[in-house]
Each structure stands twice: as structure tokens, then as C-alpha cells.
Motif scaffolding. Structure first.
Motif, mmCIF file in Angstrom:
data_model
loop_
_atom_site.group_PDB
_atom_site.id
_atom_site.type_symbol
_atom_site.label_atom_id
_atom_site.label_comp_id
_atom_site.label_asym_id
_atom_site.label_seq_id
_atom_site.Cartn_x
_atom_site.Cartn_y
_atom_site.Cartn_z
ATOM 1 N N THR A 247 0.817 -1.206 0.000
ATOM 2 C CA THR A 247 0.000 0.000 0.000
ATOM 3 C C THR A 247 0.860 1.270 0.000
ATOM 4 O OG1 THR A 247 -0.152 0.031 2.429
ATOM 5 C CG2 THR A 247 -1.877 -1.150 1.236
ATOM 6 N N TYR A 248 0.189 2.366 -0.322
ATOM 7 C CA TYR A 248 0.743 3.717 -0.330
ATOM 8 C C TYR A 248 -0.143 4.546 0.594
ATOM 9 C CZ TYR A 248 1.658 8.373 -2.549
ATOM 10 O OH TYR A 248 1.948 9.691 -2.818
ATOM 11 N N ALA A 249 0.469 5.153 1.634
ATOM 12 C CA ALA A 249 -0.276 5.910 2.636
ATOM 13 C C ALA A 249 -0.113 7.406 2.422
ATOM 14 C CB ALA A 249 0.191 5.523 4.041
ATOM 15 N N GLN A 250 -1.000 8.173 3.062
ATOM 16 C CA GLN A 250 -1.040 9.626 2.872
ATOM 17 C C GLN A 250 0.204 10.322 3.400
ATOM 18 O OE1 GLN A 250 -2.681 8.131 5.367
ATOM 19 N NE2 GLN A 250 -1.574 9.189 7.008
ATOM 20 N N ASN A 251 0.985 9.643 4.258
ATOM 21 C CA ASN A 251 2.155 10.262 4.875
ATOM 22 C C ASN A 251 3.438 10.048 4.076
ATOM 23 O OD1 ASN A 251 2.399 7.549 5.285
ATOM 24 N ND2 ASN A 251 2.819 7.658 7.484
ATOM 25 N N ALA A 252 3.283 9.758 2.757
ATOM 26 C CA ALA A 252 4.427 9.537 1.872
ATOM 27 C C ALA A 252 5.247 8.325 2.321
ATOM 28 C CB ALA A 252 5.303 10.790 1.768
ATOM 29 N N LYS A 253 4.560 7.279 2.731
ATOM 30 C CA LYS A 253 5.189 6.010 3.083
ATOM 31 C C LYS A 253 4.520 4.896 2.285
ATOM 32 C CE LYS A 253 7.385 7.952 6.655
ATOM 33 N NZ LYS A 253 8.865 8.155 6.684
ATOM 34 N N LYS A 254 5.286 3.840 2.040
ATOM 35 C CA LYS A 254 4.694 2.622 1.485
ATOM 36 C C LYS A 254 4.825 1.536 2.541
ATOM 37 C CE LYS A 254 8.917 1.221 -1.031
ATOM 38 N NZ LYS A 254 9.474 0.791 -2.336
ATOM 39 N N THR B 85 4.063 -4.855 7.920
ATOM 40 C CA THR B 85 4.262 -4.005 9.108
ATOM 41 C C THR B 85 5.500 -3.123 9.018
ATOM 42 O OG1 THR B 85 5.553 -5.589 10.444
ATOM 43 C CG2 THR B 85 3.126 -5.764 10.533
ATOM 44 N N THR B 86 6.170 -3.113 7.888
ATOM 45 C CA THR B 86 7.302 -2.205 7.709
ATOM 46 C C THR B 86 6.917 -1.109 6.734
ATOM 47 O OG1 THR B 86 8.239 -3.478 5.877
ATOM 48 C CG2 THR B 86 8.923 -4.091 8.110
ATOM 49 N N TYR B 87 7.596 0.035 6.852
ATOM 50 C CA TYR B 87 7.305 1.121 5.929
ATOM 51 C C TYR B 87 8.578 1.903 5.642
ATOM 52 C CZ TYR B 87 7.076 3.743 10.341
ATOM 53 O OH TYR B 87 7.358 4.292 11.558
ATOM 54 N N VAL B 88 8.609 2.438 4.432
ATOM 55 C CA VAL B 88 9.732 3.269 4.002
ATOM 56 C C VAL B 88 9.167 4.453 3.228
ATOM 57 C CG1 VAL B 88 11.370 1.345 3.911
ATOM 58 C CG2 VAL B 88 10.038 1.929 1.882
ATOM 59 N N ASP B 89 9.999 5.475 3.065
ATOM 60 C CA ASP B 89 9.570 6.663 2.329
ATOM 61 C C ASP B 89 9.241 6.311 0.884
ATOM 62 O OD1 ASP B 89 9.993 8.181 4.568
ATOM 63 O OD2 ASP B 89 11.985 8.868 3.946
ATOM 64 N N TYR B 90 8.175 6.939 0.395
ATOM 65 C CA TYR B 90 7.799 6.751 -1.008
ATOM 66 C C TYR B 90 6.901 7.902 -1.436
ATOM 67 C CZ TYR B 90 5.263 5.160 -5.115
ATOM 68 O OH TYR B 90 4.708 5.090 -6.365
ATOM 69 N N GLY B 91 7.222 8.496 -2.565
ATOM 70 C CA GLY B 91 6.369 9.475 -3.191
ATOM 71 C C GLY B 91 6.110 10.693 -2.344
ATOM 72 N N ALA B 92 5.034 11.405 -2.717
ATOM 73 C CA ALA B 92 4.649 12.635 -2.028
ATOM 74 C C ALA B 92 3.504 12.347 -1.062
ATOM 75 C CB ALA B 92 4.209 13.677 -3.051
ATOM 76 N N THR B 93 3.334 13.227 -0.096
ATOM 77 C CA THR B 93 2.135 13.131 0.724
ATOM 78 C C THR B 93 0.925 13.420 -0.161
ATOM 79 O OG1 THR B 93 2.260 15.467 1.336
ATOM 80 C CG2 THR B 93 3.346 13.872 2.793
ATOM 81 N N TYR B 94 -0.213 12.880 0.246
ATOM 82 C CA TYR B 94 -1.445 13.260 -0.449
ATOM 83 C C TYR B 94 -2.508 13.574 0.582
ATOM 84 C CZ TYR B 94 -2.737 8.236 0.030
ATOM 85 O OH TYR B 94 -3.006 6.967 0.483
#
Length: 795
Positions: free
Chosen positions: A330-337, A341-350
Motif C-alpha cells: 500500500t501507499y499511505a497519505q504520509n508519503a510512506k509505502k 508491518t514495515t514502511y519506508v519513504d515513497y512518493g509525495a504526501t497526499y
């Protein structure tokens, strides 16, 4: 009308329905008309295609009201228990025994009302997908020449309970191709037909007359959604609709929605395209369609604050029970993928009102997200391309509107931009990336290219009653290569037959450990359209009922040297099934199966000795060397000498030194199954212990289902099929490990067979203990969409 050309399939020809009308019960939307004069109240026909949104609430499809008396109120409903019914003022006139709870595909529903009939049971006939439905009455059949309110000069309503005003019972879902014929009792074949290749019921153009008060609503005019296209001018007045409720999701091109049968928390609206969720962070909902090939694009428009948007592996996880689990990307609104249960930076916030595009390349396993038409780069690569994925969303205290191509204005919140995919399907806000398509059955037919449109050509069930002497059982459609026979009405062993050695078919019993037997009094031959039985009570006792499950290879037995043991094999690679015989060596070995794909289900039995049946459960459960036994209800157990701890390959399966798979000089038979998309599915799921049980996605409409608890002792081998029970729910089971008679009409065993899978409807401990793993095997009547683009109907 014809379909456009679709990739490698060429032209998919046939009658096409272009539009439907979306009914949202929260909007109190309905259509009304009052005829200027009465028509023929004794004889009329109503026909419509329906795709359900919310279920388990009373919803009016068509009704007329002229007063609180016997002839003053008549309604065609979907009841709160999900039956299809015709009601009068005092009681139900006719109610189907079938429950209509599938939200992923379309139903064709039809009522023929003709009280001129002398036989009372013929005065009201109800049809589901071209077949007359079994019904019961709340009171009695209508009297001969009874005149109901429908077709009187009183107010008629579509989509709501309307007395002096609309008072509720609003329809939720989609309606298409609505016909009302004044004065004629029509047949289902006036409005539909069974497809010659797949056997799927599909729409056809109605060419008859309508009578004075008859009408045809095709919803083609978004500015006049109640317009009558019959030529009669019997227009309906729409209330609480907008032009954005005209949809391209139709019975001839079915689009996905969000799956209300697989939503853990939250609420679905707007034809299941709008999802709201409260404070349930780790829950979500999947889409009703999945993909394992092709390139796919859809859009999500969030409102609120917190969202996860992406895909879920429905082969590995069957419930949408977390926002960022191991099988969600998934891609979350906080610019994380998020994944596992792990997340890393991805893309822009939305933020709220941004439009997020999702582009998944199932051929190469890459997932890319777009923010307001701008690519955020590849988010994930290297996803397992052998798996099937479905759209997934989660929101926390927020909402999301989804557009799979059928709703370009996101439930009226924006102005549609009219961007179609390369095949001309869909209405997207932003142009799909080059080569990416809208998820819909016309596109899926091309990209998935199912190889089996009619599953009954390779697996079929027959029912018969014994006569006590001998008889030929026909209607199978082929000469079986593997026959599983069971007496239903009394106690007798399950008997499994093959004819690898020619002559009278030999059999063993799944409910016992006996060695192979040859007895013409049980089954004397496999025939061109079935099999012949003798006088044995296990196959032909007078007055007893029987079921025969038949698998087909259509191939002669031949020598196979792919393994270290030379086997004799009859194989059908199209259906992924082979019958293999071999002689054991007592040493670790491999055996060829000739299917060209890795096996997903493997059954082995010693033909020469009283040994138990061995099922390689490690393929499905992921356990090392796990085995199960047809002849017991035990859980799986480790057995290092069974399969060498190695799963089968595309050419061989592994056997160890255990006597029940590989005694020196002993003869064995192996029933081998590879998975074929749209025809067979072998997998596992976890029970939830709820009457709103686990939803299992298969990508096809099942005709036979085997279920087993693999973690607890006492877990029976449940066997369901759609010939013994022709409507939902199924609650009559036989048990592979037991000689007992059929358990019938047991609500604890309720399951629904669906257009794309199946749904557990009770807490039955045998298949739905909370947190317990189960395995299943399913064979299809049809894929979700045929190779020629015919969408399967809802069941």
C-alpha cells in the motif's frame, strides 16, 4: 450491438447492454409512474438484471399500490433474508428458497404472473438466471383470475416502498435491462439464452411486443433516466438520482466494486464504490475482481485524514483484516509505502480530494502509484507473478471513493473527464498509463484468457436412484477416468474408481483402507456418457439415492520416464489432472505425472495392501512433510518418510520410503492435480468463528468443493456440490472419511457458492473455528468470465 475488438481474442460478438442505473438506499432514490388506465392485471411479465450492493435488507424492485386490500398492494422484492419474492397485502404470494447474496456479479430475475392458469402452481412463476426457482408461499397461491395491483391505474414504483409517499425499503445496487410486458406470459428465453460455449446465462435482445402498459428501461439517456424505450412512451419519473448514477457496469461488461462480503469493518455506499471506516485502523476491504496477468489501472479519491491504498494477495490472505499485512502492498497519505508491518519513504504526501491512481503490472510484478496524474515511481517490484491480487483500501476515520472505470465522477464529487483505456473501456479522471486497462470482464477475458469456459467438460456430477439390478448412468458428458461414487440416502463406503488396467474399473474406498477391488456388481464399465452399475447396494440398491463425481482426462495410459520410477499415466494438461500408477521400490524416488505444471493437490493409495490414503498437505499448508488421510479425521502430521520434504515439480512428485507411498514391489495409484485458472483452485484459509464467516476468493463459480480442518483432530472432509443443492445456501454434506449418509438441511453447514468464490455462512466447527487453518479443493462450473467475454452470473 457488438463488442469492440479485444486484443488476442478478436471480436467478442453478441448482444451488449451499455448502461445500468445505480440505486443508493441512503439517497432514497426511486422511479415512479402511474398508468392512465389499467392493463391486463391477470397476465404480465417482469424481467430485470440486478447487481446487489447492500444485502440482508428488504428492497423493493417493482411495486404497485392502490390501497390496503388484497388487490391493492403487490410487490416484487428482495427480502431481508435475501430471498426473491412476490408479495401481496396480507402475505407473500411466492418466495424463492434460494438466497441471493452474491455482490460480485449480476442476477437475471424474472416474474411471470398469469392467474388465468387452472393449475394454481402455474399462476406465479419466478426465474433466476433462466431457471425456474423453487418457491414457497406465505399463505396460498393466488386464486384463479385474481387481479393484483401491478398493471392497475395506480402508482408503480421501482426501487422503493411507496404508499402515499416513499417510506423506505429502498433498492441498493444496480439495475439494467428492465422489461414489463402487459398481457403476455413470456419465457426466460425471450430475454436471455445459455451461451453455447460456456453454458452461462446471458442477455439477448427482446424482440416481442409490450402491450399497452408495457415498458423497457435501458437507462441510455442520462438526462432522462426513467425514459421508456419500448415505443410506448410509458416513462418513469426519477427521484433523487443524478446523471452520475448512469453506470457502464452491466450484465455484459461487469466492473468490480468493493466486496461487502469481505469487509472487516466499515460501510459501503454508492453501489459499493464508496468506503467509510470509523476507528478501525487495521481493517479494510478488497475489490470483487482479481488479476494474475495483464496491466491494470484504477483510481481512488480519499476524504478525511488517513488512508492506505494498494493491492492484496488473495491467494495467500483471504480476509482484509489489516492495513499493512504481509500480503498487502500500500501507499499511505504520509508519503510512506507499507508492507508486512514495515514502511519506508515513497512518493509525495497526499490529502483529501487528491486522486490516487493505482497501476499494477501483473506480468512483471510491479506496482506504481500516481498522484493527480503524476507518477510517484515504482513502489514495489518483484511481486510474485504466480499469485492473484485484488484492489485493497483502508481508511481510518475517513472515506474513499473508488473508480474502476465505471464511475468517473466518484459518486458525483468531481466532474468526469472521460479518459478511457486502450480498449475503449472506462471513464477515468486521468488517462491510464500506456498499456494499462480498466478492470472489467471484457478486458479480463483477453488478459486472463481462461482455457476452460465450461467446467462440466472436465468434471461433472450426476445424481441417480438405484433400481436393484443394473443400469447405465448417463448425463456425465464424457467417459470418466476417475469416478468417486457415494450412496447418499444410506450408509455405505465412498468408492473411488479408475481403469488403469482396462476391463472392469477397480476401486478403493476413501472411508476405509482396503486394497483395490474389481467387482462388476459395483461398477461394470466406464461408458461414453457415464458409467454402468450392477446390483451392489453400494452403487445401485433399489430406491436409494446416489451421487457420482466424475473427472476426465480423455487420454490413453502411457509410459512416463520423467521420474526415477517409470510410471503409467493418463493426463490432461488442459484441466490439470492425471491418474498415475507406479510400482514402489522402497527407496527415495520421483514419479512422473505429465501435467507440465507443479501439483497443488496429490492423493496416493496403495493398491495392493490395506494402507491409509495419503494426501500431500504440505503443498497447501506450508508445513514440512505434512500429510493428511482421507480415511481419518485427524489433523495433518509430519512424516519425513512420505515426500522427502520436497514439493512436486512441473514433471514429478517425490516419494520417500514409507510403506503407504513406496513399499518395494507394491502397486500404487496417484491422483494428481495442478491448478488451472478459472477451473480449479487449491488453497487454505483461516476460520473466524463467525456467522459472517470467511470469504474465499477462487476466481470461479464452484461446482464441487472439498474442505478439511488441518490443525485439529476430528476435522471431517466436507464435500459439497451444486447438483445436490441447486441454490444457496449449501448445507448438505458428505464426508470422505465416513460411510455415513448425507447430512442434509443442516444450517450449521451453511456456505454460499458465489460467482468468484465462496462464503462461509455459519460457525460450523468443521470448517470455521476461529484462528484454525483449513485446506480446500474447488472445481468450477465456470470462470468468472469466459474466454469470449461472457461474465458469469451471480448465484
Amino acid at each position: 450491438m457488438t463488442f469492440p475488438i479485444l486484443g488476442g481474442n478478436g471480436a467478442v460478438a453478441g448482444y451488449s447492454i451499455d448502461n445500468s442505473l445505480r440505486f443508493e438506499d441512503g439517497d432514497s432514490a426511486y422511479l415512479t409512474r402511474t398508468p392512465s388506465s389499467a392493463g391486463n392485471r391477470k397476465t404480465w411479465t417482469w424481467s430485470a438484471w440486478i447487481k446487489r450492493g447492500n444485502i440482508s435488507t428488504t428492497q423493493k424492485l417493482f411495486m404497485a399500490y392502490g390501497g390496503n386490500n388484497e388487490g391493492g398492494y403487490t410487490s416484487i422484492d428482495l427480502d431481508s433474508n435475501d430471498t426473491f419474492r412476490v408479495t401481496g397485502y396480507a402475505a407473500a404470494i411466492e418466495t424463492t428458497t434460494a438466497l441471493l447474496r452474491d455482490v460480485s456479479a449480476w442476477y437475471h430475475l424474472m416474474v411471470v404472473f398469469d392467474t388465468t392458469q387452472a393449475t394454481e402452481a402455474n399462476r406465479v412463476k419466478m426465474y433466476i438466471n433462466g431457471e425456474q426457482a423453487a418457491t414457497s408461499q406465505g399463505g396460498s397461491h393466488p386464486d384463479q383470475n385474481f387481479e393484483p395491483a401491478i398493471n392497475n391505474n395506480v402508482i408503480h414504483t421501482i426501487g422503493a416502498r411507496y404508499l402515499t409517499s416513499a417510506t423506505g425499503e429502498f433498492l441498493d445496487g444496480y439495475m439494467a435491462e428492465v422489461h414489463f410486458i402487459d398481457g403476455t406470459a413470456k419465457a426466460p428465453t425471450d430475454f436471455g439464452e445459455f451461451d453455447s460455449s460456456s453454458g452461462i446465462w446471458k442477455p439477448k435482445e427482446y424482440t416481442g411486443t409490450y402491450g399497452t402498459n408495457g415498458f423497457y428501461l435501458d437507462f441510455e439517456n442520462s438526462g432522462s433516466l426513467g425514459a421508456d424505450s419500448s415505443g410506448n412512451g410509458n416513462n418513469f419519473t426519477p427521484t433523487n438520482f443524478s446523471d452520475t448514477d448512469q453506470m457502464t457496469d452491466t450484465p455484459t461488461n461487469n466492473f468490480p466494486t468493493l466486496n461487502s462480503l469481505n469487509v472487516v469493518n466499515g460501510e459501503l455506499k454508492q453501489g459499493n464504490l464508496y468506503y467509510t471506516n470509523g476507528a478501525n485502523w487495521f481493517n479494510g476491504v478488497t475489490g470483487t475482481q482479481s488479476f494474475s496477468a495483464g496491466k491494470w489501472y484504477w483510481e481512488v479519491r480519499p476524504t478525511g485524514s488517513y488512508w492506505f491504498i494498494g493491492i492484496q494477495d488473495v491467494d495467500s490472505e483471504q480476509t482484509a483484516n489489516s492495513a499493512n499485512g504481509a500480503y498487502k502492498w500500500t501507499y499511505a497519505q504520509n508519503a510512506k509505502k507499507y508492507n508486512n508491518t514495515t514502511y519506508v519513504d515513497y512518493g509525495a504526501t497526499y490529502a483529501s480530494t487528491d486522486i490516487i491512481g493505482v497501476a499494477y503490472d501483473a506480468d512483471n510484478g510491479t506496482l506504481t502509484f500516481y498522484k493527480n496524474g503524476s507518477s510517484q515511481g515504482v513502489a514495489y517490484s518483484g511481486l510474485d507473478t504466480s499469485k492473484r491480487y485484488a484492489p485493497f483500501v483502508n481508511s481510518y476515520g475517513s472515506a474513499m471513493a473508488l473508480n474502476f472505470g465505471q464511475d468517473g465522477d466518484f459518486a458525483g464529487t468531481v466532474t468526469a473527464q472521460g479518459n478511457a483505456d486502450g480498449n475503449g473501456y472506462g471513464d477515468f479522471y486521468y488517462a491510464p498509463p500506456s498499456g494499462y486497462l480498466a478492470l472489467c470482464t471484457q478486458n479480463l477475458a483477453t488478459e486472463l484468457s481462461p482455457t476452460i469456459d465450461d467446467g462440466s467438460q472436465y468434471f461433472n456430477t450426476v445424481l441417480y436412484t438405484g433400481n436393484g439390478s443394473s443400469q447405465s448412468i448417463t448425463g456425465v458428458g464424457f467417459s470418466p477416468d476417475f469416478l468417486w461414487l457415494k450412496e447418499r440416502s444410506s450408509t455405505s463406503h465412498h468408492q473411488l474408481f479408475h481403469d488403469a488396467d482396462g476391463g472392469v474399473p477397480k476401486f478403493m474406498q476413501s472411508s476405509s483402507t482396503i486394497a483395490e477391488v474389481q467387482n462388476s456388481a459395483v461398477v461394470s464399465s466406464f461408458d461414453s456418457d457415464g458409467f454402468s452399475v450392477g446390483s451392489s447396494g453400494g452403487s445401485n440398491q433399489s430406491g436409494e439415492t446416489y451421487v457420482g463425481w466424475n473427472w476426465y482426462t480423455g487420454a490413453s495410459y502411457g509410459s512416463n520416464t520423467d521420474g526415477s520410477i517409470t510410471s503409467t499415466v493418463s493426463a490432461n494438461q488442459t484441466s490439470g489432472f492425471s491418474v498415475v500408477t507406479y510400482t514402489g521400490t522402497g527407496s527415495n524416488a520421483t514419479v512422473g505425472h505429465k501435467l507440465g505444471k507443479p501439483l497443488k493437490f496429490l492423493i496416493i493409495k496403495d493398491r495392493d495392501a490395506s494402507e491409509g490414503w495419503i494426501i500431500n498437505s504440505q503443498i497447501l499448508t506450508g508445513t514440512t512433510n505434512g500429510t493428511l488421510h482421507f480415511n481419518t479425521d485427524a489433523e495433518y502430521s509430519g512424516a519425513s518418510t512420505q515426500f522427502q520434504g520436497t514439493n512436486p515439480t512441473s514433471s514429478v512428485f517425490y516419494i520417500g520410503t514409507a510403506g503407504n507411498v513406496n513399499n518395494n514391489t507394491q502397486k500404487y495409484v496417484a491422483y494428481c492435480f495442478a491448478e488451472i485458472q478459472g477451473y480449479s483452485k487449491f488453497g487454505s484459509y483461516t476460520g473466524n468463528g463467525s456467522t459472517n464467516g470467511t470469504y474465499i476468493y477462487t476466481g470461479h463459480k464452484s461446482q464441487w468443493l472439498l474442505i478439511k480442518n488441518v490443525e485439529q483432530a476430528g476435522g471431517q472432509w466436507f464435500i459439497y456440490d451444486v447438483k445436490r443443492e441447486t441454490f444457496n445456501p449449501l448445507n448438505s454434506s458428505l464426508f470422505a472419511e465416513s460411510s455415513q449418509a448425507e447430512t442434509s438441511n443442516n444450517s450449521a453447514l451453511d456456505i454460499d457458492i458465489l460467482s468468484n468464490g465462496w462464503k462461509i455462512r455459519n460457525t460450523g466447527s468443521g470448517f470455521n473455528n476461529s484462528g484454525i487453518k483449513y485446506i480446500y479443493a474447488s472445481f468450477a462450473s465456470n470462470p468468472f468470465v469466459s474466454s469470449t467475454g461472457i461474465p458469469v452470473t451471480a448465484r
